[in-house]
Design a protein around this motif. Structure first.
Motif, mmCIF file in Angstrom:
data_model
loop_
_atom_site.group_PDB
_atom_site.id
_atom_site.type_symbol
_atom_site.label_atom_id
_atom_site.label_comp_id
_atom_site.label_asym_id
_atom_site.label_seq_id
_atom_site.Cartn_x
_atom_site.Cartn_y
_atom_site.Cartn_z
ATOM 1 N N GLY A 60 45.547 55.707 38.737
ATOM 2 C CA GLY A 60 46.713 55.433 37.916
ATOM 3 C C GLY A 60 47.678 56.605 37.871
ATOM 4 N N LEU A 61 47.225 57.782 38.316
ATOM 5 C CA LEU A 61 48.125 58.935 38.391
ATOM 6 C C LEU A 61 49.256 58.689 39.377
ATOM 7 C CD1 LEU A 61 45.494 61.810 38.506
ATOM 8 C CD2 LEU A 61 47.115 61.390 36.669
ATOM 9 N N ALA A 62 48.997 57.869 40.364
ATOM 10 C CA ALA A 62 50.001 57.602 41.401
ATOM 11 C C ALA A 62 50.604 56.224 41.184
ATOM 12 C CB ALA A 62 49.360 57.665 42.783
ATOM 13 N N ALA A 63 51.935 56.134 41.225
ATOM 14 C CA ALA A 63 52.598 54.853 41.086
ATOM 15 C C ALA A 63 52.502 54.084 42.384
ATOM 16 C CB ALA A 63 54.078 55.065 40.726
ATOM 17 N N GLY A 68 53.922 66.394 39.393
ATOM 18 C CA GLY A 68 52.806 66.388 40.319
ATOM 19 C C GLY A 68 51.517 66.723 39.607
ATOM 20 N N ALA A 69 50.439 66.537 40.319
ATOM 21 C CA ALA A 69 49.120 66.896 39.799
ATOM 22 C C ALA A 69 48.207 67.151 40.984
ATOM 23 C CB ALA A 69 48.558 65.778 38.927
ATOM 24 N N VAL A 70 47.316 68.104 40.834
ATOM 25 C CA VAL A 70 46.337 68.397 41.873
ATOM 26 C C VAL A 70 44.953 68.053 41.330
ATOM 27 C CG1 VAL A 70 46.108 70.813 41.157
ATOM 28 C CG2 VAL A 70 45.437 70.131 43.467
ATOM 29 N N VAL A 71 44.152 67.375 42.142
ATOM 30 C CA VAL A 71 42.784 66.992 41.773
ATOM 31 C C VAL A 71 41.830 67.726 42.710
ATOM 32 C CG1 VAL A 71 41.181 65.088 41.423
ATOM 33 C CG2 VAL A 71 43.639 64.713 41.111
ATOM 34 N N ARG A 111 32.758 67.922 46.505
ATOM 35 C CA ARG A 111 33.248 67.298 47.731
ATOM 36 C C ARG A 111 33.939 68.312 48.638
ATOM 37 N NH1 ARG A 111 31.009 62.598 48.529
ATOM 38 N NH2 ARG A 111 32.643 62.311 50.100
ATOM 39 N N ASP A 112 34.216 69.514 48.088
ATOM 40 C CA ASP A 112 34.918 70.564 48.827
ATOM 41 C C ASP A 112 36.276 70.067 49.320
ATOM 42 O OD1 ASP A 112 35.086 73.190 49.673
ATOM 43 O OD2 ASP A 112 34.299 72.779 51.674
ATOM 44 N N ARG A 113 36.931 69.235 48.487
ATOM 45 C CA ARG A 113 38.218 68.659 48.869
ATOM 46 C C ARG A 113 39.174 68.684 47.680
ATOM 47 N NH1 ARG A 113 38.086 65.649 53.591
ATOM 48 N NH2 ARG A 113 40.342 66.029 53.555
ATOM 49 N N ALA A 114 40.465 68.501 47.997
ATOM 50 C CA ALA A 114 41.500 68.438 46.973
ATOM 51 C C ALA A 114 42.525 67.387 47.370
ATOM 52 C CB ALA A 114 42.178 69.801 46.798
ATOM 53 N N ALA A 115 43.221 66.852 46.382
ATOM 54 C CA ALA A 115 44.279 65.873 46.622
ATOM 55 C C ALA A 115 45.482 66.231 45.767
ATOM 56 C CB ALA A 115 43.806 64.458 46.303
ATOM 57 N N PHE A 116 46.653 65.872 46.241
ATOM 58 C CA PHE A 116 47.877 66.150 45.504
ATOM 59 C C PHE A 116 48.603 64.844 45.229
ATOM 60 C CE2 PHE A 116 52.484 67.195 45.388
ATOM 61 C CZ PHE A 116 52.463 67.982 44.235
ATOM 62 N N VAL A 117 49.009 64.653 43.964
ATOM 63 C CA VAL A 117 49.742 63.464 43.540
ATOM 64 C C VAL A 117 51.160 63.878 43.186
ATOM 65 C CG1 VAL A 117 49.824 61.529 41.927
ATOM 66 C CG2 VAL A 117 47.616 62.465 42.628
ATOM 67 N N ALA A 118 52.151 63.267 43.811
ATOM 68 C CA ALA A 118 53.553 63.597 43.551
ATOM 69 C C ALA A 118 54.286 62.368 43.026
ATOM 70 C CB ALA A 118 54.234 64.085 44.833
ATOM 71 N N THR A 119 55.183 62.585 42.088
ATOM 72 C CA THR A 119 56.000 61.501 41.553
ATOM 73 C C THR A 119 57.454 61.959 41.474
ATOM 74 O OG1 THR A 119 55.543 62.228 39.269
ATOM 75 C CG2 THR A 119 54.115 60.523 40.181
ATOM 76 N N THR A 138 56.974 59.071 45.803
ATOM 77 C CA THR A 138 55.741 59.039 45.015
ATOM 78 C C THR A 138 54.584 58.738 45.945
ATOM 79 O OG1 THR A 138 56.889 58.303 43.010
ATOM 80 C CG2 THR A 138 54.524 57.873 43.140
ATOM 81 N N GLN A 139 53.584 59.589 45.956
ATOM 82 C CA GLN A 139 52.472 59.401 46.877
ATOM 83 C C GLN A 139 51.276 60.251 46.460
ATOM 84 O OE1 GLN A 139 53.305 61.415 50.832
ATOM 85 N NE2 GLN A 139 55.337 61.628 49.893
ATOM 86 N N THR A 140 50.109 59.858 46.960
ATOM 87 C CA THR A 140 48.877 60.627 46.761
ATOM 88 C C THR A 140 48.385 61.058 48.133
ATOM 89 O OG1 THR A 140 48.291 59.340 44.789
ATOM 90 C CG2 THR A 140 46.528 60.587 45.854
ATOM 91 N N VAL A 141 48.207 62.363 48.314
ATOM 92 C CA VAL A 141 47.868 62.910 49.628
ATOM 93 C C VAL A 141 46.530 63.634 49.552
ATOM 94 C CG1 VAL A 141 48.634 64.387 51.515
ATOM 95 C CG2 VAL A 141 50.335 63.244 50.082
ATOM 96 N N LEU A 142 45.593 63.222 50.400
ATOM 97 C CA LEU A 142 44.338 63.953 50.537
ATOM 98 C C LEU A 142 44.622 65.188 51.377
ATOM 99 C CD1 LEU A 142 41.228 63.967 50.073
ATOM 100 C CD2 LEU A 142 41.042 62.828 52.299
ATOM 101 N N MET A 143 44.476 66.366 50.798
ATOM 102 C CA MET A 143 44.788 67.594 51.517
ATOM 103 C C MET A 143 43.803 67.794 52.663
ATOM 104 S SD MET A 143 45.809 70.037 48.263
ATOM 105 C CE MET A 143 46.346 71.404 49.310
ATOM 106 N N GLU A 144 44.318 68.214 53.813
ATOM 107 C CA GLU A 144 43.506 68.364 55.014
ATOM 108 C C GLU A 144 42.684 69.650 54.959
ATOM 109 O OE1 GLU A 144 46.010 68.178 58.422
ATOM 110 O OE2 GLU A 144 46.751 66.162 57.988
ATOM 111 N N GLY A 145 41.402 69.505 55.282
ATOM 112 C CA GLY A 145 40.530 70.667 55.329
ATOM 113 C C GLY A 145 39.777 70.889 54.034
ATOM 114 N N PRO A 146 38.752 71.739 54.067
ATOM 115 C CA PRO A 146 37.950 72.030 52.881
ATOM 116 C C PRO A 146 38.642 73.018 51.951
ATOM 117 C CG PRO A 146 37.158 73.316 54.716
ATOM 118 C CD PRO A 146 38.244 72.435 55.267
ATOM 119 N N LEU A 147 38.161 73.069 50.720
ATOM 120 C CA LEU A 147 38.677 74.068 49.777
ATOM 121 C C LEU A 147 38.385 75.474 50.287
ATOM 122 C CD1 LEU A 147 37.489 72.540 46.365
ATOM 123 C CD2 LEU A 147 39.803 72.517 47.308
#
Length: 250
Positions: A52-55, A161-164, A169-177, A210-219
């Motif tokens: 729901g963070l991403a429209a 925006g928001a970062v998760v 999982r050694d991963r991060a995602a970025f949500v932009a609005t 507005t989009q949710t992007v799985l950041m490439e690569g590990p943390l």
């Protein structure tokens, strides 16, 4: 359903309220005795809440034309012909069959190049769909992780925006609005910040605000992330001042 093995595959459809009444009742009986399915349903519902963070984004205007074009390229199996009284008609003379075969061979030779091109296009579309599905699964797993943490960020021009981040999982995602569209020939690029050193983490879609992007690569121990405006295709190192820098939640 053929049995419990099939019922295990219905967790996603159940969480999305996409089961028929009979299937839902059968799955709920199974759910009361299957802790693994119950846990998966809880995680999927948590994922839905986080998404729901991403429209939602409207499909591209060209998508309808692409779907119709692909439908036209799929060979249909014709129904069996029947005579007026029911039984199939008698076979036509052999010479006509031979002529039809020759015509098919000639058509195949003439259209061979087109068929190869369409096959290549179809394979490319399948590869893109497979990659998108894999990223969606990884994103869902990240958002559903028990240790997933979120930090909101304010971007320029009123965008949000928001970062998760999930260390498990050694991963991060970025949500932009509401991000402004980048200038022609430019793209927003994401970066992992390792003690001030930027590491490439993927590109954002320049056509979506507005989009949710799985950041490439590990943390890999990164303490935060940054966003810069780069030439189309991205850069190995930032070439402009960051649009935003966000520290990962502790």
């Amino acid at each position: 359903m053929n049995g419990a093995a099939d019922l295990h595959t219905l967790t996603g459809a159940y969480a999305a309220h996409a089961l028929e009444d009979e299937e839902r009742e059968s799955f709920e009986r199974h759910l009361s005795a299957c802790e693994s399915c119950a846990q998966e349903v809880r995680e999927l519902r948590a994922t839905t809440a986080r998404l729901g963070l991403a429209a939602s984004v409207a499909p591209r205007p060209a998508m309808k034309d692409e779907v119709l074009r692909r439908i036209a390229a799929v060979r249909q199996v014709p129904p069996a012909e029947r005579g007026p009284d029911g039984p199939p008609p008698k076979q036509r003379p052999r010479r006509l069959a031979q002529w039809a075969l020759a015509a098919c061979v000639a058509a195949a030779a003439a259209l061979g190049g087109t068929a190869v091109w369409q096959y290549g296009q179809t394979q490319a579309a399948r590869d893109q769909a497979r990659q998108a599905e894999q990223q969606s699964q990884e994103l869902a797993a990240l958002l559903a992780a028990p240790d997933a943490r979120t930090r909101a960020a304010k971007l320029s021009d009123g965008a949000g925006g928001a970062v998760v981040v999930a260390e498990s999982r050694d991963r991060a995602a970025f949500v932009a609005t509401g991000m402004a569209k980048p200038p022609a020939g430019k793209v927003y690029q994401l970066w992992f910040s390792d003690d001030g050193v930027m590491r490439p983490a993927g590109l954002m879609d320049p056509g979506r605000s507005t989009q949710t992007v799985l950041m490439e690569g590990p943390l890999d121990g990164a303490a935060g992330m940054g966003i810069t405006l780069e030439p189309a295709g991205g850069s190995a190192r930032p070439t402009t001042a960051p649009v935003a820098v966000v520290n990962f939640p502790a």
